[in-house]
Design a protein around this motif. Structure first.
Motif, PDB file in Angstrom:
ATOM      1  N   HIS A  65       0.751  -1.208   0.100  1.00  0.00           N
ATOM      2  CA  HIS A  65       0.083  -0.155  -0.032  1.00  0.00           C
ATOM      3  C   HIS A  65       0.872   1.333  -0.014  1.00  0.00           C
ATOM      4  O   HIS A  65       0.739   2.082  -0.859  1.00  0.00           O
ATOM      5  CB  HIS A  65      -1.012   0.087   1.224  1.00  0.00           C
ATOM      6  CG  HIS A  65      -2.123  -0.830   1.041  1.00  0.00           C
ATOM      7  ND1 HIS A  65      -2.166  -2.278   0.991  1.00  0.00           N
ATOM      8  CD2 HIS A  65      -3.413  -0.314   1.171  1.00  0.00           C
ATOM      9  CE1 HIS A  65      -3.238  -2.625   0.848  1.00  0.00           C
ATOM     10  NE2 HIS A  65      -4.241  -1.468   1.005  1.00  0.00           N
ATOM     11  N   ASP A 119      -7.371  -6.707   5.734  1.00  0.00           N
ATOM     12  CA  ASP A 119      -7.650  -5.884   4.419  1.00  0.00           C
ATOM     13  C   ASP A 119      -9.077  -6.567   3.990  1.00  0.00           C
ATOM     14  O   ASP A 119      -9.066  -7.552   4.032  1.00  0.00           O
ATOM     15  CB  ASP A 119      -6.608  -6.098   3.467  1.00  0.00           C
ATOM     16  CG  ASP A 119      -6.999  -5.214   2.360  1.00  0.00           C
ATOM     17  OD1 ASP A 119      -6.075  -4.044   2.071  1.00  0.00           O
ATOM     18  OD2 ASP A 119      -7.928  -5.402   1.311  1.00  0.00           O
ATOM     19  N   SER A 120     -10.005  -5.500   3.431  1.00  0.00           N
ATOM     20  CA  SER A 120     -11.186  -6.268   3.462  1.00  0.00           C
ATOM     21  C   SER A 120     -11.350  -6.819   2.131  1.00  0.00           C
ATOM     22  O   SER A 120     -12.300  -7.566   1.721  1.00  0.00           O
ATOM     23  CB  SER A 120     -12.163  -4.686   3.271  1.00  0.00           C
ATOM     24  OG  SER A 120     -11.631  -4.028   2.067  1.00  0.00           O
ATOM     25  N   ARG A 384     -11.705   9.226  -3.190  1.00  0.00           N
ATOM     26  CA  ARG A 384     -10.505   8.011  -3.189  1.00  0.00           C
ATOM     27  C   ARG A 384      -9.397   8.110  -4.077  1.00  0.00           C
ATOM     28  O   ARG A 384      -8.246   7.589  -3.693  1.00  0.00           O
ATOM     29  CB  ARG A 384     -11.109   6.791  -3.321  1.00  0.00           C
ATOM     30  CG  ARG A 384     -10.309   5.412  -3.080  1.00  0.00           C
ATOM     31  CD  ARG A 384     -11.000   4.339  -2.943  1.00  0.00           C
ATOM     32  NE  ARG A 384     -10.512   3.087  -3.042  1.00  0.00           N
ATOM     33  CZ  ARG A 384     -10.003   2.216  -2.156  1.00  0.00           C
ATOM     34  NH1 ARG A 384     -10.388   2.591  -0.653  1.00  0.00           N
ATOM     35  NH2 ARG A 384      -9.224   1.044  -2.349  1.00  0.00           N
ATOM     36  N   ARG A 494      -0.574   6.135   9.101  1.00  0.00           N
ATOM     37  CA  ARG A 494      -1.015   5.299   9.902  1.00  0.00           C
ATOM     38  C   ARG A 494      -0.355   4.608  11.043  1.00  0.00           C
ATOM     39  O   ARG A 494      -1.069   4.005  11.600  1.00  0.00           O
ATOM     40  CB  ARG A 494      -1.140   4.004   8.705  1.00  0.00           C
ATOM     41  CG  ARG A 494      -2.171   4.146   7.518  1.00  0.00           C
ATOM     42  CD  ARG A 494      -3.644   3.762   8.148  1.00  0.00           C
ATOM     43  NE  ARG A 494      -4.765   4.052   7.194  1.00  0.00           N
ATOM     44  CZ  ARG A 494      -5.264   3.104   6.384  1.00  0.00           C
ATOM     45  NH1 ARG A 494      -4.725   2.015   6.430  1.00  0.00           N
ATOM     46  NH2 ARG A 494      -6.045   3.257   5.434  1.00  0.00           N
ATOM     47  N   SER A 535     -11.235  -2.384   5.865  1.00  0.00           N
ATOM     48  CA  SER A 535     -11.103  -2.981   7.152  1.00  0.00           C
ATOM     49  C   SER A 535     -10.472  -1.883   8.226  1.00  0.00           C
ATOM     50  O   SER A 535     -10.045  -2.450   9.405  1.00  0.00           O
ATOM     51  CB  SER A 535     -10.532  -4.307   7.068  1.00  0.00           C
ATOM     52  OG  SER A 535      -9.022  -4.047   6.623  1.00  0.00           O
ATOM     53  N   ARG A 536     -10.153  -0.805   7.489  1.00  0.00           N
ATOM     54  CA  ARG A 536      -8.934  -0.079   8.290  1.00  0.00           C
ATOM     55  C   ARG A 536      -9.552   0.208   9.683  1.00  0.00           C
ATOM     56  O   ARG A 536     -10.351   0.887   9.828  1.00  0.00           O
ATOM     57  CB  ARG A 536      -8.696   1.101   7.504  1.00  0.00           C
ATOM     58  CG  ARG A 536      -9.720   2.043   7.295  1.00  0.00           C
ATOM     59  CD  ARG A 536      -9.438   3.325   6.542  1.00  0.00           C
ATOM     60  NE  ARG A 536      -9.107   2.747   4.961  1.00  0.00           N
ATOM     61  CZ  ARG A 536      -9.361   3.391   3.870  1.00  0.00           C
ATOM     62  NH1 ARG A 536      -9.566   4.754   3.991  1.00  0.00           N
ATOM     63  NH2 ARG A 536      -9.125   2.880   2.798  1.00  0.00           N
TER      64      ARG A 536
HETATM   65  C1  MIC Z   1      -8.773  -0.441   0.511  1.00  0.00           C
HETATM   66  O1  MIC Z   1      -8.875  -0.931  -0.468  1.00  0.00           O
HETATM   67  O2  MIC Z   1      -9.550   0.538   0.977  1.00  0.00           O
HETATM   68  C2  MIC Z   1      -7.578  -0.783   1.629  1.00  0.00           C
HETATM   69  C3  MIC Z   1      -6.580   0.332   1.607  1.00  0.00           C
HETATM   70  O3  MIC Z   1      -6.921  -1.990   0.980  1.00  0.00           O
HETATM   71  C4  MIC Z   1      -8.365  -1.049   2.881  1.00  0.00           C
HETATM   72  C5  MIC Z   1      -7.286  -1.179   3.938  1.00  0.00           C
HETATM   73  C6  MIC Z   1      -6.712  -0.036   4.548  1.00  0.00           C
HETATM   74  O4  MIC Z   1      -7.354   0.841   4.739  1.00  0.00           O
HETATM   75  O5  MIC Z   1      -5.577   0.010   4.654  1.00  0.00           O
HETATM   76  C7  MIC Z   1      -9.190  -2.252   2.797  1.00  0.00           C
HETATM   77  O6  MIC Z   1      -9.771  -2.591   1.871  1.00  0.00           O
HETATM   78  O7  MIC Z   1      -9.164  -3.024   3.964  1.00  0.00           O
END
Ligand code: MIC
Ligand code: SF4
Length: 642
Positions: A65, A119-120, A384, A494, A535-536
């Protein structure tokens, strides 16, 4: 009655609870993964648990990331992640090796195993028949410590695919069709299980495009069977010995059914700013495009990029378009070198970016003001891309390439070229040299901590009665990108909660952090599906740092709900959704938790002289977690001491 695949895997891993839809269950986790943007917190939390070595079968830490490295912060995080992985028995995938979900498919995923990842899009591995779920970093830390993972037993939806896809229609169009029909709330509390001849015909990377974007349905996860196609994919990856067959019984029961005739699908595209705003490409054809990006964990496999290269052969990217490409992994990139397709792309004028998340998370390649950007990604939430006024669309590699070549949204079939044919038997360069094994002797590894890595903030817990100000009132479908934006400026923070918290709700109301801190104790009021998306856990942790102690909404998205509980924020829903209209920003609420064990609490709006009942979904254990100030304090105080 026979069993579906979800039930089979869950049954094999069940530790606690009954496998009845909507009941809480606890399962054993075999594999975990983290990425760098959530990983630093996950490992700080694992470290705080005081366990020397992970107890999972396999844990992998990826860097994909935060790879912009403008300044020391990202690089310090990488050094921290590498050193802490070596110390605690975790494999470390170096920056440049690829996007976590793509590399996991290629090198680590095993059908029938359970995986949670911070991570989602962890459900990508469902394309390989793994039960893979996104979770907060703290849940991943707990799984690494050998603790069970708690979830609500999902309903299982059978998505029966039949018929054959037309030329230039691909896996992305299948999942866009599911999103069109079911919306971003349609998968909440559900596992989407794909079956039928249409599913059997798809290769693993195509299946992974579909399971990946199941996250946008809000689904717990998505799954394909593990069959001959899976065996073949693993054989190409020289991992055939890890293959096991996995299929639903003939008479398996499902809670819901969806049927899709693939032959009727046309190229689809999601319009700004939600992945379910899906229309037919032909209905918006002709719109001018400024930027095209191919990549992300949804569409960056060799099949995806080879398709783009074949369509670009002998052609040039339109003069008004900037086209970028993010190959999913080093393996994919090397394969493109070997087939000569990288040269075709360069000749066409495509900008080759790193194997990373990059533009998907606003790490560079932002569009111009009001720019129209076509992306093969999974999310097009407001802001985004890094450019708030940009219009981001989500589509297949085929549709993205047609736009790049013509300068406008176009049907690929109108290019007058033959549909690309990708050799599915092609051998891949297998090279794990960028995956570092952990140290044999944990004592020999020192953890490197740069100045950007700040200690975890502590939540002291909540009292039985407290007053709190409504700091913000928001609408339905608020995403974690609204709550805790990402992008090149914010992502490097982060590991530094005091700093990152100053950006909470920046795209909606930049005064939020200052007002929350001034109020001391705050509440957020919201609509349906609050916290969908990533998932953050920073979307819970940073508001907690700013004094948010409760979130009162119409409904929650799964991972965010778990994150709120994990950080000691009380998740509440309106008993009567109409009460939402009566509460305003700046109202002073009095929350009385004395009846919390009955599933309800009393909320008095002192500014309006009204009282409401709020519901909560917490089990007894979760009530104790919230009261203790979060899962880390709870587990340290209660569980690990036993
Ligand atoms: C996203 O696609 O939004 C991310 C960045 O991969 C996030 C994880 C994060 O915010 O670090 C996700 O999807 O969980
Ligand atoms: Fe990375 Fe984008 Fe996938 Fe998230 S969705 S893991 S940012 S590529």
């Amino acid at each position: 009655m026979g069993k579906n695949i979800t039930q089979k895997i869950l049954e094999n891993h069940l530790i606690e609870g009954k496998m009845k839809a909507d009941e809480k269950i606890a399962i054993k986790i075999d594999h975990t993964l983290t990425q760098d943007a959530t990983g630093t917190m996950a490992y700080l939390q694992f470290e705080a648990l005081g366990i020397p070595r992970v107890k999972t079968e396999l844990s992998v830490s990826y860097v994909d990331h935060n790879m912009l490295q403008s300044g020391f912060m990202n690089a310090d995080d990488h050094a921290f992640l590498k050193s802490i992985a070596a110390k605690h028995g975790i494999h470390f995938s170096k920056p440049g090796n690829g996007i976590c979900h793509q590399v996991n498919l290629e090198r680590f995923g095993i059908p029938g195993k359970t995986l949670i990842g911070s991570d989602s899009h962890t459900p990508t591995a469902g394309g390989l028949g793994m039960l893979a779920m996104g979770a907060g970093g703290l849940d991943v830390a707990l799984a690494m410590a050998g603790e069970p993972f708690f979830l609500t037993m999902p309903k299982v939806v059978k998505i029966h695919l039949f018929g054959t896809l037309n030329p230039f229609v691909s896996a992305k169009d299948i999942i866009l069709e599911v999103l069109r029909r079911l919306t971003v709330k349609g998968g909440v509390g559900r596992v989407m299980e794909y079956t039928g001849p249409g599913a059997a015909a798809l290769t693993v990377p195509e299946r992974a495009t579909i399971t990946n974007m199941g996250a946008e349905l809000g689904a717990t996860t998505s799954l394909f069977p593990s069959d001959e196609k899976t065996r073949h994919f693993m054989a190409i990856q020289e991992r055939e010995d890890q293959w096991v067959e996995l299929k639903a019984d003939e008479d398996a029961a499902y809670d819901e059914r969806v049927e899709i005739d693939l032959a009727t699908l046309e190229p689809l595209i999601a319009q700004p700013h939600m992945p379910d705003q899906v229309v037919k490409v032909k209905d918006i054809a002709g719109k001018k495009v400024n930027q095209v990006v191919v990549g992300s964990c949804t569409n960056s496999s060799f099949k995806d990029i080879s398709t783009v290269a074949q369509m670009c052969k002998g052609k040039r990217v339109h003069p008004d378009v900037s086209m970028g490409l993010l190959p999913g992994s080093k393996q994919v990139l090397r394969k493109l070198v070997q087939t000569g397709e990288l040269d075709i792309l360069l000749e066409a004028g495509v900008r080759i970016l790193e194997s990373s998340c990059g533009a998907c998370i606003g790490m560079g390649f932002s569009p111009r003001t009001e720019g129209v950007s076509l992306r093969t990604f999974n999310r097009n939430f407001l802001g985004r891309t890094g450019t708030k006024s940009a219009m981001a669309y989500l589509c297949s590699p085929e549709v993205a390439t047609a736009a790049a070549l013509t300068g406008k949204i176009s049907l690929p079939a109108d290019l007058g070229i033959a549909a690309p044919q990708v050799d599915v038997n092609a051998k891949f360069p297998i090279d794990d040299s960028m995956i570092l094994a952990p140290a044999e002797d944990p004592g020999s590894a020192a953890v490197l901590r740069g100045p950007n890595i700040q200690p975890l903030p502590i939540n002291e817990g909540i009292p039985d009665k407290f007053a709190a100000r409504v700091i913000l009132k928001v609408e339905d479908d608020i995403t974690t990108d609204h709550i805790m934006p990402a992008g090149a400026k914010i992502l490097p923070l982060r590991s530094n909660i005091p700093k990152i918290s100053q950006h909470v709700f920046e795209v909606i109301d930049p005064t939020f952090p200052a007002r929350a801190q001034e109020a001391g104790t705050g509440v957020i009021v919201g609509g349906e599906n609050y916290g969908q998306g990533s998932s953050r856990e920073h979307a819970a942790l940073a508001p907690m740092y700013l004094g948010i102690r409760a979130v009162l909404v119409k409904s929650f998205a799964r991972i965010h709900l778990a994150n709120l509980i994990n950080f000691g924020i009380l998740p509440l829903t309106f008993e009567n959704p109409e009460d939402y209209a009566a509460i305003d920003r700046d109202d002073l609420l009095q929350l009385d938790l004395s009846s919390i064990e009955s599933g309800k609490i009393a909320v008095a709006d002192k500014s309006k002289n009204k009282t409401y009942t709020a519901l909560h979904p917490l089990t007894k254990r979760e009530i104790d977690i919230v009261k203790a100030g979060g899962a880390l304090s709870y587990v340290k105080k209660v569980k690990l001491k036993k």
